[in-house]
Write an enzyme that holds these catalytic residues in place. Structure first.
Site, PDB file in Angstrom:
ATOM      1  N   ARG A 101      -5.459  -9.121  -0.499  1.00 27.46           N
ATOM      2  CA  ARG A 101      -5.036  -7.967  -1.304  1.00 27.46           C
ATOM      3  C   ARG A 101      -4.083  -7.095  -0.496  1.00 27.46           C
ATOM      4  NH1 ARG A 101      -9.585  -4.548  -3.957  1.00 27.46           N
ATOM      5  NH2 ARG A 101      -7.790  -3.699  -5.099  1.00 27.46           N
ATOM      6  N   CYS A 116      -8.359   2.418   0.703  1.00 28.02           N
ATOM      7  CA  CYS A 116      -8.728   1.100   0.161  1.00 28.02           C
ATOM      8  C   CYS A 116      -8.116   0.990  -1.228  1.00 28.02           C
ATOM      9  CB  CYS A 116     -10.256   0.941   0.136  1.00 28.02           C
ATOM     10  SG  CYS A 116     -11.100   2.219  -0.830  1.00 28.02           S
TER      11      CYS A 116
END
Length: 286
Positions: A180, A236
């Protein structure tokens, strides 16, 4: 710093009146599952706080603030007071998600100036598996008085992150899984990639193979390449799984650590913000 407590530590304090145990279990995509798990079985005396209802604000229609915006300070203090958390309480949070949801509560309480908050090592399944007591009885809630003393320096806003891109005095840490971070996949957000200049430290690397938190020395090894004199901003996807990295950095002895709470999902809600893909080199200590 001691932010993590063992199961035996908690077991010895289950009946102490100033200890408030908070079940933070939550499953992404199944918003009712955490409360259902709590109602079926939990650590005796635990209360429940919900990631989306209690520990986050409603979503902004433009996506600003991210997928889990920080809760309104007043609303959060009301939620804490309702379940019996006062300024003198010792709070122990647990989940079954590697500590991510419990760490969100830990961070929020620290942000409100509450020092006596801890995350239970390993989580509920390990607690039950060890033969420690569980219960389905729900504690009668006795409200407490919680007054916030907001620690604004713990938080980084999008404008500052953007303004300081490329600043040699800042280390930006992306806490998501490497694919990611590199922009190879993106299962949750509309844009793949990372904030330019960010390095990758997957938050689950702060846990051992058995699911317990690594000790301070092992956490320090994870971040051995980082300059302790620089400010660190951690993010995040939505500001939740970055919080275990905040704890890990504190355990490792870093003191200049802040959270970009809106994180990647907030960053990409501004179409003009730059996006990077691939790996980036760790910043030099020089």
């Amino acid at each position: 710093m001691n932010n993590i407590v063992s199961q035996k530590w908690l077991l010895e304090r289950l009946d102490e009146p100033d200890v408030v145990i908070v079940d933070c279990r939550f499953l992404m995509g199944k918003p009712d599952a955490g409360r259902e798990l709590y109602e079926a079985s939990h650590i005796p005396g635990a209360v429940y706080l919900d990631l989306e209802k209690d520990l986050s604000a409603p979503l902004h229609e433009q996506g600003h603030g991210g997928r889990h915006p920080l809760p309104d300070i007043f609303d959060l203090t009301v939620a804490l007071s309702r379940v019996g958390i006062g300024n003198e309480s010792r709070v122990v949070a647990y989940d079954d998600q590697g500590g991510a949801m419990a760490s969100r509560l830990w961070w929020l309480l620290k942000y409100l100036g509450h020092e006596q908050v801890y995350v239970l090592d390993e989580g509920f399944t390990a607690w039950a598996g060890a033969g420690f007591p569980v219960s389905s009885e729900q504690k009668e809630l006795v409200p407490a008085r919680f007054l916030a003393n907001v620690q604004h320096t713990m938080l980084a806003e999008m404008d500052e992150v953007k303004e300081r891109l490329g600043d040699a005095g800042i280390t930006l840490i992306d806490s998501r899984e490497a694919p990611r971070y590199r922009g190879e996949v993106e299962p949750l957000d509309k844009v793949a990639g990372h904030i330019p200049g960010a390095i990758n430290r997957f938050w689950k690397d702060g846990l051992t193979d058995s699911g317990s938190w690594k000790d301070a020395a092992a956490q320090a090894d994870r971040f051995a390449d980082l300059d302790r004199d620089r400010e660190i901003i951690v993010y995040c996807g939505s500001g939740v799984t970055a919080t275990p990295n905040v704890i890990a950095l504190q355990e490792a002895g870093f003191t200049k650590v802040r959270l970009y709470a809106g994180s990647w999902s907030d960053w990409i809600s501004y179409s003009e913000n730059p996006v990077a893909k691939g790996d980036e080199e760790s910043p030099s200590k020089a």
